[in-house]
Design an enzyme around this catalytic site. Sequence first.
Site, PDB file in Angstrom:
ATOM      1  N   ILE A  31       0.904  -1.011   0.148  1.00 30.05           N
ATOM      2  CA  ILE A  31      -0.070   0.043   0.050  1.00 30.05           C
ATOM      3  C   ILE A  31       0.869   1.224   0.207  1.00 30.05           C
ATOM      4  O   ILE A  31       1.812   1.362   0.942  1.00 30.05           O
ATOM      5  CB  ILE A  31      -0.924   0.047   1.219  1.00 30.05           C
ATOM      6  CG1 ILE A  31      -1.436  -1.318   1.692  1.00 30.05           C
ATOM      7  CG2 ILE A  31      -1.856   1.278   1.085  1.00 30.05           C
ATOM      8  CD1 ILE A  31      -2.803  -1.690   0.620  1.00 30.05           C
ATOM      9  N   LYS A 185      14.509 -11.484   6.975  1.00 30.44           N
ATOM     10  CA  LYS A 185      13.135 -11.091   6.789  1.00 30.44           C
ATOM     11  C   LYS A 185      12.844  -9.593   7.318  1.00 30.44           C
ATOM     12  O   LYS A 185      13.048  -9.053   8.243  1.00 30.44           O
ATOM     13  CB  LYS A 185      12.712 -12.189   8.261  1.00 30.44           C
ATOM     14  CG  LYS A 185      11.293 -12.606   7.888  1.00 30.44           C
ATOM     15  CD  LYS A 185      10.147 -11.523   7.642  1.00 30.44           C
ATOM     16  CE  LYS A 185       9.470 -10.922   8.928  1.00 30.44           C
ATOM     17  NZ  LYS A 185       8.824  -9.755   8.580  1.00 30.44           N
ATOM     18  N   GLU A 260      17.808  -4.530  18.956  1.00 32.40           N
ATOM     19  CA  GLU A 260      17.777  -2.941  18.959  1.00 32.40           C
ATOM     20  C   GLU A 260      16.401  -2.270  18.797  1.00 32.40           C
ATOM     21  O   GLU A 260      15.614  -2.719  17.839  1.00 32.40           O
ATOM     22  CB  GLU A 260      18.704  -2.612  17.690  1.00 32.40           C
ATOM     23  CG  GLU A 260      19.109  -1.242  17.774  1.00 32.40           C
ATOM     24  CD  GLU A 260      18.223  -0.173  17.294  1.00 32.40           C
ATOM     25  OE1 GLU A 260      17.244   0.175  18.104  1.00 32.40           O
ATOM     26  OE2 GLU A 260      18.472   0.522  16.156  1.00 32.40           O
ATOM     27  N   CYS A 295      14.803   5.010  15.238  1.00 36.42           N
ATOM     28  CA  CYS A 295      14.670   4.544  16.676  1.00 36.42           C
ATOM     29  C   CYS A 295      15.336   5.548  17.664  1.00 36.42           C
ATOM     30  O   CYS A 295      15.053   5.423  18.744  1.00 36.42           O
ATOM     31  CB  CYS A 295      15.270   3.428  16.591  1.00 36.42           C
ATOM     32  SG  CYS A 295      17.068   3.601  15.868  1.00 36.42           S
ATOM     33  N   GLU A 394       7.239   5.613  23.114  1.00 36.00           N
ATOM     34  CA  GLU A 394       8.106   6.043  21.679  1.00 36.00           C
ATOM     35  C   GLU A 394       6.740   6.268  20.590  1.00 36.00           C
ATOM     36  O   GLU A 394       6.043   5.178  20.673  1.00 36.00           O
ATOM     37  CB  GLU A 394       8.836   4.781  21.302  1.00 36.00           C
ATOM     38  CG  GLU A 394       9.331   5.033  19.845  1.00 36.00           C
ATOM     39  CD  GLU A 394      10.200   3.935  19.310  1.00 36.00           C
ATOM     40  OE1 GLU A 394       9.865   2.675  19.395  1.00 36.00           O
ATOM     41  OE2 GLU A 394      11.499   3.993  19.008  1.00 36.00           O
ATOM     42  N   TRP A 460      26.531   1.020  17.242  1.00 35.42           N
ATOM     43  CA  TRP A 460      25.094   1.423  17.254  1.00 35.42           C
ATOM     44  C   TRP A 460      24.453   0.515  18.094  1.00 35.42           C
ATOM     45  O   TRP A 460      24.346  -0.829  17.910  1.00 35.42           O
ATOM     46  CB  TRP A 460      24.567   1.558  16.027  1.00 35.42           C
ATOM     47  CG  TRP A 460      23.124   2.004  15.691  1.00 35.42           C
ATOM     48  CD1 TRP A 460      22.123   1.341  16.195  1.00 35.42           C
ATOM     49  CD2 TRP A 460      22.850   3.367  15.723  1.00 35.42           C
ATOM     50  NE1 TRP A 460      20.928   2.335  16.159  1.00 35.42           N
ATOM     51  CE2 TRP A 460      21.455   3.508  15.878  1.00 35.42           C
ATOM     52  CE3 TRP A 460      23.396   4.593  15.625  1.00 35.42           C
ATOM     53  CZ2 TRP A 460      20.480   4.656  15.860  1.00 35.42           C
ATOM     54  CZ3 TRP A 460      22.964   5.859  15.416  1.00 35.42           C
ATOM     55  CH2 TRP A 460      21.353   5.845  15.724  1.00 35.42           C
TER      56      TRP A 460
HETATM   57  N1  LIG Z   1      13.484   0.471  16.898  1.00 34.43           N
HETATM   58  C1  LIG Z   1      13.001   0.574  15.559  1.00 34.43           C
HETATM   59  O1  LIG Z   1      13.881   0.966  14.838  1.00 34.43           O
HETATM   60  C2  LIG Z   1      11.580   0.363  15.362  1.00 34.43           C
HETATM   61  C3  LIG Z   1      10.615   0.445  16.292  1.00 34.43           C
HETATM   62  N2  LIG Z   1       9.449   0.343  15.742  1.00 34.43           N
HETATM   63  C4  LIG Z   1       8.200   0.490  16.774  1.00 34.43           C
HETATM   64  O2  LIG Z   1       7.381  -0.551  16.607  1.00 34.43           O
HETATM   65  C5  LIG Z   1       6.186  -0.103  16.409  1.00 34.43           C
HETATM   66  C6  LIG Z   1       5.491  -1.146  15.673  1.00 34.43           C
HETATM   67  O3  LIG Z   1       5.907  -1.364  14.510  1.00 34.43           O
HETATM   68  P1  LIG Z   1       6.066  -2.768  13.703  1.00 34.43           P
HETATM   69  O4  LIG Z   1       6.246  -2.758  12.298  1.00 34.43           O
HETATM   70  O5  LIG Z   1       4.681  -3.712  14.232  1.00 34.43           O
HETATM   71  O6  LIG Z   1       7.291  -3.416  14.286  1.00 34.43           O
HETATM   72  P2  LIG Z   1       7.764  -5.028  14.904  1.00 34.43           P
HETATM   73  O7  LIG Z   1       8.881  -4.770  15.773  1.00 34.43           O
HETATM   74  O8  LIG Z   1       6.570  -5.746  14.938  1.00 34.43           O
HETATM   75  O9  LIG Z   1       8.369  -5.199  13.440  1.00 34.43           O
HETATM   76  C7  LIG Z   1       9.751  -5.347  13.164  1.00 34.43           C
HETATM   77  C8  LIG Z   1      10.023  -6.715  12.371  1.00 34.43           C
HETATM   78  O10 LIG Z   1       9.525  -7.994  13.346  1.00 34.43           O
HETATM   79  C9  LIG Z   1       8.980  -8.719  12.482  1.00 34.43           C
HETATM   80  N3  LIG Z   1       8.123  -9.532  13.625  1.00 34.43           N
HETATM   81  C10 LIG Z   1       6.839  -9.200  14.238  1.00 34.43           C
HETATM   82  N4  LIG Z   1       6.634  -9.984  15.082  1.00 34.43           N
HETATM   83  C11 LIG Z   1       7.421 -10.972  15.046  1.00 34.43           C
HETATM   84  C12 LIG Z   1       7.529 -12.222  15.785  1.00 34.43           C
HETATM   85  N5  LIG Z   1       6.455 -12.502  16.865  1.00 34.43           N
HETATM   86  N6  LIG Z   1       8.516 -13.041  15.585  1.00 34.43           N
HETATM   87  C13 LIG Z   1       9.657 -12.511  14.709  1.00 34.43           C
HETATM   88  N7  LIG Z   1       9.470 -11.373  14.074  1.00 34.43           N
HETATM   89  C14 LIG Z   1       8.264 -10.730  14.182  1.00 34.43           C
HETATM   90  C15 LIG Z   1       8.141  -7.825  11.632  1.00 34.43           C
HETATM   91  O11 LIG Z   1       7.572  -8.721  10.738  1.00 34.43           O
HETATM   92  C16 LIG Z   1       9.143  -6.975  11.075  1.00 34.43           C
HETATM   93  O12 LIG Z   1      10.081  -7.492  10.236  1.00 34.43           O
HETATM   94  C17 LIG Z   1       6.104   1.110  15.664  1.00 34.43           C
HETATM   95  O13 LIG Z   1       5.222   1.811  15.635  1.00 34.43           O
HETATM   96  C18 LIG Z   1       7.520   1.807  16.457  1.00 34.43           C
HETATM   97  O14 LIG Z   1       6.855   2.374  17.270  1.00 34.43           O
HETATM   98  C19 LIG Z   1       9.017  -0.200  14.406  1.00 34.43           C
HETATM   99  C20 LIG Z   1      10.020  -0.112  13.611  1.00 34.43           C
HETATM  100  C21 LIG Z   1      11.587   0.066  13.987  1.00 34.43           C
HETATM  101  N1  BAL Z   2      19.503   6.202  11.966  1.00 32.63           N
HETATM  102  C1  BAL Z   2      18.908   5.071  11.681  1.00 32.63           C
HETATM  103  C2  BAL Z   2      18.772   4.118  12.763  1.00 32.63           C
HETATM  104  C3  BAL Z   2      17.341   3.431  12.985  1.00 32.63           C
HETATM  105  O1  BAL Z   2      16.358   4.189  13.053  1.00 32.63           O
HETATM  106  O2  BAL Z   2      17.268   2.447  13.355  1.00 32.63           O
HETATM  107 NA    NA Z   3       5.048  -0.161   2.054  1.00 34.13          NA
END
Ligand SMILES: NC(=O)C1=CN([C@@H]2O[C@H](COP(=O)(O)OP(=O)(O)OC[C@H]3O[C@@H](n4cnc5c(N)ncnc54)[C@H](O)[C@@H]3O)[C@@H](O)[C@H]2O)C=CC1
Ligand code: BAL
Ligand code: NA
Length: 501
Positions: A31, A185, A260, A295, A394, A460
């Site tokens: 999307i 993944k 992370e 992050c 966050e 990092w």
């Molecule tokens: N620290 C960071 O860089 C990030 C933080 N976030 C935070 O997380 C919130 C939710 O975003 P999402 O995309 O749902 O994050 P998420 O943490 O669920 O997704 C990150 C990765 O984990 C995978 N994943 C999800 N559930 C899993 C499981 N049970 N076992 C293994 N892998 C799994 C997802 O498919 C994706 O590839 C955001 O609103 C934000 O606040 C999201 C993305 C990056």
């Molecule tokens: N500056 C990229 C680091 C992150 O958001 O995961």
């Molecule tokens: Na997309």
Amino acid sequence: MAIPNVRIPSRQLYIDGEWREPVKKNRIPIISPATEETIGDIPAATEEDVDIAVEAARRALGRDDWGSTTGAQRAKYLRAIAAKILERKSELAKLESLDCGKTLFEAAWDMDDVAACFEYYADLAEALDSKRKTPVDLHLDSFKTYVLREPIGVVGLITPWNYPLLMATWKVAPALAAGCAAILKPSELASITCLELGEICREVGLPPGALNILTGLGPEAGAPLVSHPHVDKIAFTGSGATGVKIMTAAAQLVKPVTLELGGKSPIVVFDDIDNLDLVVEWTLFGCFANAGQVCSATSRLILQESIASEFLERLLLWIKNIKISDPLEEDCKLGPVVSSGQYEKVLKFISKAKDEGATILCGGERPQHMKKGYYVQPTIITDINTSMEIWKEEVFGPVLCVKTFKTEEEAIELANDTKYGLASAIMSKDLERCERFTKAFQTGIIWLNCSQPTFMQLPWGGRKRSGFGRDLGEWGLENYLNIKQVTQYTSDEAWAFYKSP
Ligand SMILES: NC(=O)C1=CN([C@@H]2O[C@H](COP(=O)(O)OP(=O)(O)OC[C@H]3O[C@@H](n4cnc5c(N)ncnc54)[C@H](O)[C@@H]3O)[C@@H](O)[C@H]2O)C=CC1
Ligand code: BAL
Ligand code: NA
């Protein structure tokens, strides 16, 4: 706005050096965050595909063309990947922008970083050859010892959508440099460029199985990777909640993980700054770059009371210059957030803050001129107390919280008043004060007089609930290495512990 002239390739899963339809043949729509239209789809892997990919990875480790390579040989593949990324830079940047909504400028920046990261780990792969075997001198005649650094094995790399290809690269490049076989993944919300990495690996002739790319949902494609007995390590970047699930599942197999997990990072601004505008710009960049979906975003502004009103006035003036538009438009500085779910989540955070008594100083809703897409105005929130959700959690959107302080002690207390520990920034011309804060900040990353510049030579990662382990630099390579000690008895003498018969 019409979709620009870049075709979104229709791909399958990348397994064993080939494109392979998922066993269950399911696909997930892509999307567009800018238009809310469906612009393509990606394959949805399940447990069955994970099994096939893990077998392919294990075979690669057992084959000479990958399992017996030197670092120098692997460096050639990494450099070839970097060159292809640069060759396709503008196309990949557009695909990234279409997929996750980041501005084209930032996406192009990411592609440069991706290529540079592959180059960097090519250098480290070469350097590894001389460090693979390290003698340890015990100053004993009867023993010769050394330490081997070997690839840890098959690694599962689970990555988020905010920097789709870059976050994947932070893990893929060192894993391949170390000689591991990897299964990536990516996030189901942004997988297009990661699938293109598969095509690039195929083109440069990376041995089959060395890198496999499984797109799909977290619980269906990520979870089976974590609990697979033949996956030796998981490296994850994403939400805290998913991090907990991954650590819990990995613990059942005593599988090492690095996590992370984001944060709620502070930027502390003192009244001794000479150039207000310079600090205002870092503050904006620290919170609104990538629409705040970073992050390490410094989303809590901790401002010395004596300059608070002047500083906020300047912030409001600068914010007017942030162009909010389709992310592919020239000079766009704020695109949509990644998905409808993220959009709803960010707006809910803002309305809850209002309900709890905070003031929305600016923004707080969708920009009037954007009729479609998941756009949120840059938002500044004041009159916050530290028990409010907006201070503690966050948001991962363009939302800046502001609190003021009088004394240094108060500033440190506010800065560390968070369960997270990824990054902190301080803006002050007093370098001794900067040093005191460097010591006091409970985070893995410290920025002095800036916020967010990230260099791949530096470690990092965070502490507290931001996780543990480090990506990037030599620490990033260590993530994927096993340490093996070898002790050889070199004497002809009997050991003489037992009496000989
Ligand atoms: N620290 C960071 O860089 C990030 C933080 N976030 C935070 O997380 C919130 C939710 O975003 P999402 O995309 O749902 O994050 P998420 O943490 O669920 O997704 C990150 C990765 O984990 C995978 N994943 C999800 N559930 C899993 C499981 N049970 N076992 C293994 N892998 C799994 C997802 O498919 C994706 O590839 C955001 O609103 C934000 O606040 C999201 C993305 C990056
Ligand atoms: N500056 C990229 C680091 C992150 O958001 O995961
Ligand atoms: Na997309």
